[in-house]
Enzyme design. Structure first.
Site, mmCIF file in Angstrom:
data_model
loop_
_atom_site.group_PDB
_atom_site.id
_atom_site.type_symbol
_atom_site.label_atom_id
_atom_site.label_comp_id
_atom_site.label_asym_id
_atom_site.label_seq_id
_atom_site.Cartn_x
_atom_site.Cartn_y
_atom_site.Cartn_z
ATOM 1 N N SER A 90 12.343 5.599 7.426
ATOM 2 C CA SER A 90 12.004 5.188 8.789
ATOM 3 C C SER A 90 12.524 3.775 8.999
ATOM 4 O O SER A 90 12.304 2.890 8.174
ATOM 5 C CB SER A 90 10.482 5.222 8.954
ATOM 6 O OG SER A 90 10.115 4.692 10.198
ATOM 7 N N CYS B 74 3.493 8.217 1.482
ATOM 8 C CA CYS B 74 4.081 7.176 2.317
ATOM 9 C C CYS B 74 4.222 5.906 1.471
ATOM 10 O O CYS B 74 3.226 5.369 0.979
ATOM 11 C CB CYS B 74 3.132 6.972 3.501
ATOM 12 S SG CYS B 74 3.605 5.629 4.570
ATOM 13 N N CYS C 197 7.131 -8.156 6.263
ATOM 14 C CA CYS C 197 8.313 -7.670 6.988
ATOM 15 C C CYS C 197 8.812 -8.771 7.908
ATOM 16 O O CYS C 197 8.011 -9.487 8.510
ATOM 17 C CB CYS C 197 7.932 -6.435 7.814
ATOM 18 S SG CYS C 197 9.329 -5.697 8.687
ATOM 19 N N GLU D 77 0.799 -1.220 0.000
ATOM 20 C CA GLU D 77 0.000 0.000 0.000
ATOM 21 C C GLU D 77 0.829 1.266 0.000
ATOM 22 O O GLU D 77 1.954 1.296 0.490
ATOM 23 C CB GLU D 77 -0.931 -0.003 1.215
ATOM 24 C CG GLU D 77 -2.019 -1.033 1.026
ATOM 25 C CD GLU D 77 -3.087 -0.973 2.096
ATOM 26 O OE1 GLU D 77 -4.138 -1.579 1.878
ATOM 27 O OE2 GLU D 77 -2.885 -0.337 3.128
ATOM 28 N N CYS E 297 2.176 -4.218 14.813
ATOM 29 C CA CYS E 297 2.132 -3.794 13.407
ATOM 30 C C CYS E 297 1.485 -4.869 12.542
ATOM 31 O O CYS E 297 1.925 -6.023 12.563
ATOM 32 C CB CYS E 297 3.549 -3.515 12.927
ATOM 33 S SG CYS E 297 3.668 -3.194 11.163
ATOM 34 N N CYS F 298 7.104 -6.803 14.548
ATOM 35 C CA CYS F 298 6.709 -6.046 15.740
ATOM 36 C C CYS F 298 5.259 -6.402 16.081
ATOM 37 O O CYS F 298 4.399 -6.412 15.187
ATOM 38 C CB CYS F 298 6.827 -4.551 15.486
ATOM 39 S SG CYS F 298 8.466 -4.044 14.929
ATOM 40 N N HIS G 289 10.073 3.379 20.291
ATOM 41 C CA HIS G 289 8.953 2.696 20.966
ATOM 42 C C HIS G 289 9.196 2.251 22.404
ATOM 43 O O HIS G 289 8.256 1.862 23.101
ATOM 44 C CB HIS G 289 8.433 1.496 20.166
ATOM 45 C CG HIS G 289 8.079 1.831 18.752
ATOM 46 N ND1 HIS G 289 7.456 3.000 18.390
ATOM 47 C CD2 HIS G 289 8.270 1.151 17.593
ATOM 48 C CE1 HIS G 289 7.282 3.021 17.078
ATOM 49 N NE2 HIS G 289 7.768 1.919 16.572
ATOM 50 N N CYS H 75 -0.835 4.481 9.723
ATOM 51 C CA CYS H 75 0.330 3.624 9.960
ATOM 52 C C CYS H 75 -0.079 2.324 10.622
ATOM 53 O O CYS H 75 -0.866 2.336 11.557
ATOM 54 C CB CYS H 75 1.279 4.284 10.954
ATOM 55 S SG CYS H 75 2.378 5.424 10.225
#
Ligand code: SAH
Ligand code: SF4
Length: 390
Positions: free
Chosen positions: A218, A114, A121, A101, A128, A125, A242, A360
């Site tokens: 990022s 973005c 990934c 996306e 996420c 995490c 975080h 996000c």
């Protein structure tokens, strides 16, 4: 026995992801001068050409050569959504049932795009939704820059049709992409070579001409690659912190087990010698009862004493599998105030595009969990909260 000879048809070369050096090289192999490569680059990235017929200032024979050997191909768009607040989201099909996306966020003084860098990934995490998909594959630089190429084409087409319809002195809505952030799906620094190819195009005056300060990578903290980025292509850096202590960060950002906070801060300090901005942005997701107490704020204040930085507090965008909750707004305000009282520059991210799940961590949220992360980490949220309190 006679076997028929199989002649493989050569794959056409996709010009979209080629940076200036690669394009100059290719054109040079056909006897073309470097300025031809720059012309071609401007056609592709500035004028959004997707075929060679329109490139009227290139010789017909060169256009024919290009058409026979090359394509300009972005990933295919599956869907586009426009939110009530003007945020737009595109879902790109990157093959084999994978989707990534891209989100455009218009604001008064800027338009931020973005981009995604990977399908899925590996960092996983627990807050996420991309992490829940596991890792599918790295995007190519053509697929990364293709998201920008497509968004720019759509927004510009939209702008010119809006201008036609404008009456009186009402200004046309401005929907220019002024900033790019690598904050979509994936860990950009784990797809380093393809990322840098795409970044070079973003910065190239013959392509998108963005300033280094307006392109942000990022990262969850891939220390060796932070050092490489400093040398190869220093753009603005955001680090997903975080947590201010290793015990908690080991759980929230599992990559911390490999590159703990002290190592990460050293890499950030080294990066600052090359960075276009004189601070690092630390992103800090606000999770109810997990990392949002006064003690946690104190840890961040101590970190801010060791590095020039700014904190961006992100209200957690919940999704069902995570079992985590967003910190209440009053706690986010108090936490921000605590940091600001200690002289730490702090902002709280506004949530945009909620109605189209464009925020996000919500990206490609509909794609199913392929990792069985839930089986690997039972009651992760409960563990996090209990350890935090205990
Ligand atoms: N992998 C990189 C970049 C992509 S994630 C990184 O982690 O930095 C971009 C940002 O979205 C990160 O700061 C990440 O922590 C944040 N994010 C992920 N899931 C989120 C969620 N559910 N709610 C709010 N922010 C989230
Ligand atoms: Fe990967 Fe970033 Fe999501 Fe963590 S927050 S799983 S690093 S995309």
């Amino acid at each position: 026995m006679h076997r028929p000879t199989v002649v493989a048809t050569p794959q056409p070369i996709n010009l979209l992801g080629m940076d200036s050096a690669a394009l100059t090289d290719l054109v040079g192999q056909w006897g073309g001068k470097p300025f031809r490569a720059r012309q071609l680059q401007r056609w592709i990235h500035q004028r959004g050409a997707d075929s060679f017929d329109s490139m009227t200032d290139l010789a017909r024979s060169f256009r024919q050569q290009l058409a026979e050997n090359c394509v300009i191909q972005a990933p295919t768009v599956s869907t586009e959504h426009v939110s009530a607040d003007g945020t737009r989201k595109w879902l790109f099909d990157v093959g084999r049932n994978n989707a990534v996306e891209t989100v455009f966020i218009p604001e008064d003084d800027r338009g931020t795009l973005c981009l995604s860098s990977q399908a899925g990934c590996t960092v996983a995490c627990p807050f996420c939704s991309t992490g829940y998909q596991g890792f599918n594959r790295n995007l190519t630089s053509a697929e990364i820059i293709g998201q920008l190429w497509h968004a720019k084409r759509v927004l510009e087409a939209d702008r010119s049709s809006a201008r036609i319809g404008v009456t009186g002195d009402q200004p046309a809505p401005d929907r220019v992409i002024s900033n790019v952030v690598m904050m979509g799906m994936g860990e950009p620094l784990l797809n380093y070579d393809q990322l840098v190819g795409a970044l070079r195009l973003m910065l190239d005056d013959h392509a998108y001409g963005l300033s280094r300060r307006r392109v942000t990578v990022s990262t969850s903290g891939v220390v060796p690659m932070i050092d490489r980025l400093a040398r190869d292509c220093p753009v603005a850096l955001a680090v997903s912190l975080h947590a201010g202590n290793d015990t908690l960060r080991d759980r929230l950002v599992p990559l911390n087990r490999k590159h703990p906070i002290a190592e990460l801060l050293d890499a950030c300090n080294r990066y600052l010698e090359y960075a276009p901005r004189d601070f690092i942005t630390f992103e800090y997701i606000m999770l109810d009862g997990v990392n949002d107490t006064d003690e946690h704020a104190k840890e961040l204040i101590a970190i801010a004493g060791r590095i020039r930085c700014k904190f961006n507090l992100i209200p957690f965008n919940p999704f069902p599998q995570s079992g985590l909750k967003r910190s209440p707004p009053v706690r986010v305000r108090l936490f921000a105030q605590r940091l600001m009282d200690a002289g730490v520059i702090t902002t709280v991210r506004k949530t945009r595009g909620d109605d189209i799940a464009a925020a996000c961590g919500q990206l490609a949220g509909e794609v199913s969990d392929r990792t069985r992360i839930n089986e690997r980490l039972p009651d992760r949220a409960v563990i996090a909260i209990n350890q935090e309190r205990g």
